[in-house]
Design an enzyme around this catalytic site. Structure first.
Site, PDB file in Angstrom:
ATOM      1  N   GLY A  48     114.713  29.495  14.663  1.00  0.00           N
ATOM      2  CA  GLY A  48     113.749  28.780  13.835  1.00  0.00           C
ATOM      3  C   GLY A  48     114.070  29.034  12.379  1.00  0.00           C
ATOM      4  N   TYR A  53     108.863  30.735   7.326  1.00  0.00           N
ATOM      5  CA  TYR A  53     109.187  32.151   7.405  1.00  0.00           C
ATOM      6  C   TYR A  53     110.591  32.395   7.964  1.00  0.00           C
ATOM      7  CZ  TYR A  53     104.468  33.726   6.214  1.00  0.00           C
ATOM      8  OH  TYR A  53     103.301  34.004   5.556  1.00  0.00           O
ATOM      9  N   TYR A 235      91.342  29.790  16.233  1.00  0.00           N
ATOM     10  CA  TYR A 235      92.669  30.418  16.246  1.00  0.00           C
ATOM     11  C   TYR A 235      92.697  31.641  17.165  1.00  0.00           C
ATOM     12  CZ  TYR A 235      97.360  31.307  14.534  1.00  0.00           C
ATOM     13  OH  TYR A 235      98.717  31.460  14.463  1.00  0.00           O
TER      14      TYR A 235
END
Length: 390
Positions: A48, A53, A235
């Site tokens: 990723g 990030y 969340y």
């Protein structure tokens, strides 16, 4: 082409190659300004690697730590009349800048969830590095196909148990409104764990360990978000939280195989990413949080967070919480920040948003993800979308 942002909801369907290059260069300049990190691992993989990030991790490892890196991401290539994904441009920009300082980065673009990519990755690690010192797992995909069963899972960002009424924000119009989110079924919750939990992370580490490409003292990090009580209903107490809890379990299993310091989940602060923009309540919370943290001199974006992580949290025996996580969300969750965010929250409305929050900053950071709104870029210029100028 004259490339302009085309935004639909939480998605921008275009990206600007020159803007993405400038954005990468700005992050590199920040990291270089902080000085070198001598103790940084020198052979680093980032899954990723192209945005947020993950990209920040690759930049810090390379430009402060002197590391050679291998990255994996799934991207859309540009054509003569269509832009590529922002990540495609970011990968090219990173490679251009890394080569200027004598690094030779390797980027693999494809489905990181597949066993085919894992096999290709292992072969390239053997050729280029021999072994790895660190792997950062920073994947944020909404869909995953299990390579063993062939079953495709789709995540569902929902509460668990009962409907949740929550305040949220339309970032395009600036409207603050209440919405009700129906709870997830058990099937949806399980699918979210399958996509966003730790199964694929552990699968990567197991295959790399079995192949003998992990160096002595190898470490792996997986990024997560915990957040405050304002975001917990959708969340941490919802399907995403169940998936994130699975990361903790998988980290413990990896440590059981490779050693007590081998695997850490890292809790990071709220920032603007493509993934976070899709989560109800998070954009509104972010606009308030950013204003408060900026006023207190504590605001950080992705590159500042990851730079602080590499400089202050990667030493052996670094402080961890009760779940053995590294915490970089300490500034966000500090009492002075949260007290002020909680004070403002019930006062938020469409009319008070400008006074209490920073929607302009949120919008600016969102567009920067795709290379737009960046100083020094001529957006009226006719350019070839297939080229990242070095």
């Amino acid at each position: 082409m004259i490339i302009e942002p085309r935004v639909r909801g939480f998605i921008c369907t275009t990206a600007h190659p020159v803007g993405c290059l400038r954005n990468v260069r700005d992050q590199i300049a920040y990291v270089r300004g902080q000085g070198p990190i001598p103790e940084c691992p020198k052979r680093v993989a980032v899954l990723g690697c192209s945005t947020g990030y993950g990209l920040a991790s690759r930049i810090v490892a390379t430009f402060a730590g002197g590391a050679e890196t291998i990255g994996v991401s799934l991207e859309r290539e540009p054509t003569a009349n269509r832009t590529g994904s922002a990540g495609w441009y970011n990968n090219r920009a990173f490679e251009i800048e890394a080569e200027k300082i004598g690094r030779s980065p390797l980027t693999l673009e494809g489905d990181a969830f597949s066993d085919e990519m894992k096999k290709t990755f292992i072969d390239r690690v053997r050729e280029k590095f021999g072994q790895l010192d660190m792997l950062v797992y920073s994947m944020a995909a909404p869909v995953r196909t299990d390579p063993q069963t062939g079953q495709t899972y789709r995540s569902a960002i929902k509460p668990l148990g009962a409907p949740v009424e929550i305040k949220t924000l339309n970032t395009e119009t600036g409207e603050v409104f209440e919405t009700t989110i129906a709870p997830a079924s058990e099937e949806e919750a399980a699918a979210t764990v399958a996509v966003m939990g730790g199964e694929d992370w552990k699968r990567w580490i197991d295959q790399l360990a079995d192949a003998g490409v992990l160096a002595p003292g190898f470490r792996t990090l997986n990024y997560t978000y915990i957040g405050s009580e304002l975001t917990w209903p959708i969340y941490w107490n919802g399907t995403l939280g169940r998936a994130k809890a699975d990361l903790d379990r998988k980290a413990e299993e990896i440590r059981g195989r490779l050693g007590q310091d081998a695997a850490r989940v890292v809790a990071l602060k709220a920032v603007v990413t493509q993934a976070s923009s899709a989560i109800p309540v998070v954009p509104l919370y972010g606009t308030v949080l950013f204003k408060v943290m900026k006023q207190l001199g504590l605001h950080e974006g992705c590159i500042e967070q990851i730079d602080r992580l590499f400089r202050t949290r990667l030493g052996k025996h670094a402080e961890v919480d009760d779940a053995q996580r590294l915490r970089l969300d300490d500034w966000e969750l500090s009492p002075k920040v949260q007290a002020e965010v909680l004070r403002r929250w019930p006062l938020l409305s469409t009319e008070t948003l400008g006074e209490l929050a920073d929607l302009a900053e949120y919008r600016s950071q969102f567009l920067r993800l795709f290379g737009f709104g960046i100083d020094g870029v001529d957006y009226a210029q006719d350019i070839d979308p297939r080229v990242v100028p070095g």
